[in-house]
Design an enzyme around this catalytic site. Structure first.
Site, short mmCIF file in Angstrom:
data_model
loop_
_atom_site.label_atom_id
_atom_site.label_comp_id
_atom_site.label_asym_id
_atom_site.label_seq_id
_atom_site.Cartn_x
_atom_site.Cartn_y
_atom_site.Cartn_z
N MET A 27 33.61 45.11 44.65
CA MET A 27 33.69 43.45 45.41
C MET A 27 34.67 43.87 46.52
O MET A 27 35.02 43.02 47.44
CB MET A 27 34.86 43.62 44.78
CG MET A 27 34.12 42.44 42.81
SD MET A 27 35.11 41.32 42.23
CE MET A 27 36.60 42.27 42.06
N HIS A 34 34.62 53.38 44.83
CA HIS A 34 33.39 53.12 45.47
C HIS A 34 32.24 54.33 45.72
O HIS A 34 30.84 54.64 45.66
CB HIS A 34 33.59 52.62 46.10
CG HIS A 34 34.63 51.28 46.15
ND1 HIS A 34 35.72 51.01 46.19
CD2 HIS A 34 34.36 50.61 44.68
CE1 HIS A 34 36.07 49.60 45.64
NE2 HIS A 34 35.58 49.39 44.67
N GLY A 143 32.15 52.93 37.21
CA GLY A 143 33.07 53.39 36.71
C GLY A 143 33.99 53.78 36.28
O GLY A 143 34.29 52.62 35.71
P1 AMP Z 1 35.44 46.89 41.96
O1 AMP Z 1 34.98 46.35 43.55
O2 AMP Z 1 36.84 47.04 42.02
O3 AMP Z 1 34.51 46.38 41.71
O4 AMP Z 1 34.58 47.95 41.64
C1 AMP Z 1 33.41 49.13 41.63
C2 AMP Z 1 33.28 49.55 41.12
O5 AMP Z 1 34.25 50.46 41.49
C3 AMP Z 1 33.08 49.90 39.36
O6 AMP Z 1 31.68 49.95 39.11
C4 AMP Z 1 34.59 50.23 39.82
O7 AMP Z 1 35.12 50.67 38.01
C5 AMP Z 1 34.50 51.18 40.44
N1 AMP Z 1 36.16 51.87 40.59
C6 AMP Z 1 36.64 51.53 41.21
N2 AMP Z 1 37.60 52.09 41.20
C7 AMP Z 1 37.31 53.41 40.85
C8 AMP Z 1 37.70 54.93 40.67
N3 AMP Z 1 39.01 54.80 41.24
N4 AMP Z 1 37.08 55.56 40.51
C9 AMP Z 1 35.89 55.50 39.69
N5 AMP Z 1 35.65 54.15 39.61
C10 AMP Z 1 36.26 53.34 41.06
#
Ligand code: AMP
Length: 276
Positions: A27, A34, A143
């Site tokens: 996102m 990420h 993640g």
């Molecule tokens: P988001 O932009 O929050 O939708 O996250 C995109 C992807 O990045 C998702 O699969 C999350 O689980 C992963 N993600 C977000 N924060 C972390 C983190 N601190 N460590 C590992 N993966 C992450």
């Protein structure tokens, strides 16, 4: 790195991508968490596709859709050296007028995040299914930070025969243990300090587990005890659940997921550890 918005542009460019394709759905407002997913995709796949889309259908009415942090220019600079193609659809591309099809996964979306955020996973699974259909990746990277989301996506991929592999990557943390999250920018200085309580609380439970504690209620008690010691923290749920089904445990026998959602002020943070 090429960048596209519409489905037509994406599909044309997708045809030109040779070899295995890895997709990293995001996102935006990207951080090291990420980037760890993107690097892993880079290691394992010939082509890396990143999607950036703040998906409106996974936000509840009273959630932070309109103020969700965005910085596309910075994001593009960060991923440029690691990425072949970035897809940044608009809401109109994803949900054009007359849109009416949804993907819903059942039991595993009921507890935890699903219980606190009605409709959230319906938005997640629908958008991820659309991302998969658009990009047609061989592998997709998620993640462990969003543990239930990863479990739900795995279930969807199994149930709907998506021909791809889901790779789940470890949580990337700040030096003081706070799990990286785009939402951490909402925290002021005092809240940022208080936010380490999630990590401290998970660690206390893990320590109890390592000292032989297997009673799940006492493990949840440990986590709650640490959370209660932080005046700025307001726990929404604290869970010690079966790793596969996400059902709350009485006794830890196999693999367990410790997880929690905690408000620090108005900011809702989640974190988890896997035991066993
Ligand atoms: P988001 O932009 O929050 O939708 O996250 C995109 C992807 O990045 C998702 O699969 C999350 O689980 C992963 N993600 C977000 N924060 C972390 C983190 N601190 N460590 C590992 N993966 C992450």
């Amino acid at each position: 790195m090429r960048s596209v918005k519409t489905l037509d542009e994406l599909q044309k460019l997708r045809l030109s991508l040779k070899g295995t394709v890895g997709l990293v759905p995001t996102m935006g407002f990207l951080h090291e968490g990420h980037l760890s997913l993107i690097r892993r995709a880079r290691e394992e796949c010939d082509q890396v596709v990143v999607s950036i889309f703040v998906n409106p259908t996974q936000f509840g009415k009273n959630e932070d859709l309109s103020k969700y942090p965005r910085d596309i220019d910075r994001d593009l600079k960060l991923i440029e050296p690691l990425t072949d193609l970035v897809w940044m659809p608009t809401a109109e591309v994803m949900y054009p007028k007359g849109y009416q099809t949804w993907v819903e996964v059942e039991a595993i979306t009921s507890p935890l995040e699903g219980a606190m955020r009605p409709g959230h996973f319906k938005g997640v699974t629908t958008v991820v299914a659309k991302l998969f259909n658009g990009v047609q990746p061989h592998k997709a990277y998620f993640g462990q930070k969003d543990a239930q989301q990863a479990a739900v996506i795995r279930q969807m991929v199994r149930d709907l025969n998506f021909p791809l592999e889901i790779v789940v990557c470890p949580i990337v943390r700040e030096p003081d243990g706070l799990a990286m999250s785009s939402r951490n920018v909402y925290l002021d200085l005092d809240q940022r300090k208080a936010a380490t309580v999630l990590f401290r609380s998970l660690n206390a439970a893990k320590e109890a587990y390592e000292n032989g504690e297997r009673n799940a209620e006492r493990i949840r008690g440990k986590m709650n005890e640490v959370l209660a010691g932080e005046p700025l923290a307001d726990a929404q749920y604290v869970s010690c659940a079966d790793y596969d089904t996400l059902e709350e445990l009485d006794v830890i026998k196999g693999k367990a997921l410790l997880s929690m959602a905690v408000f620090i002020g108005k900011t809702r943070l989640i974190d988890n550890f896997v035991l066993g």
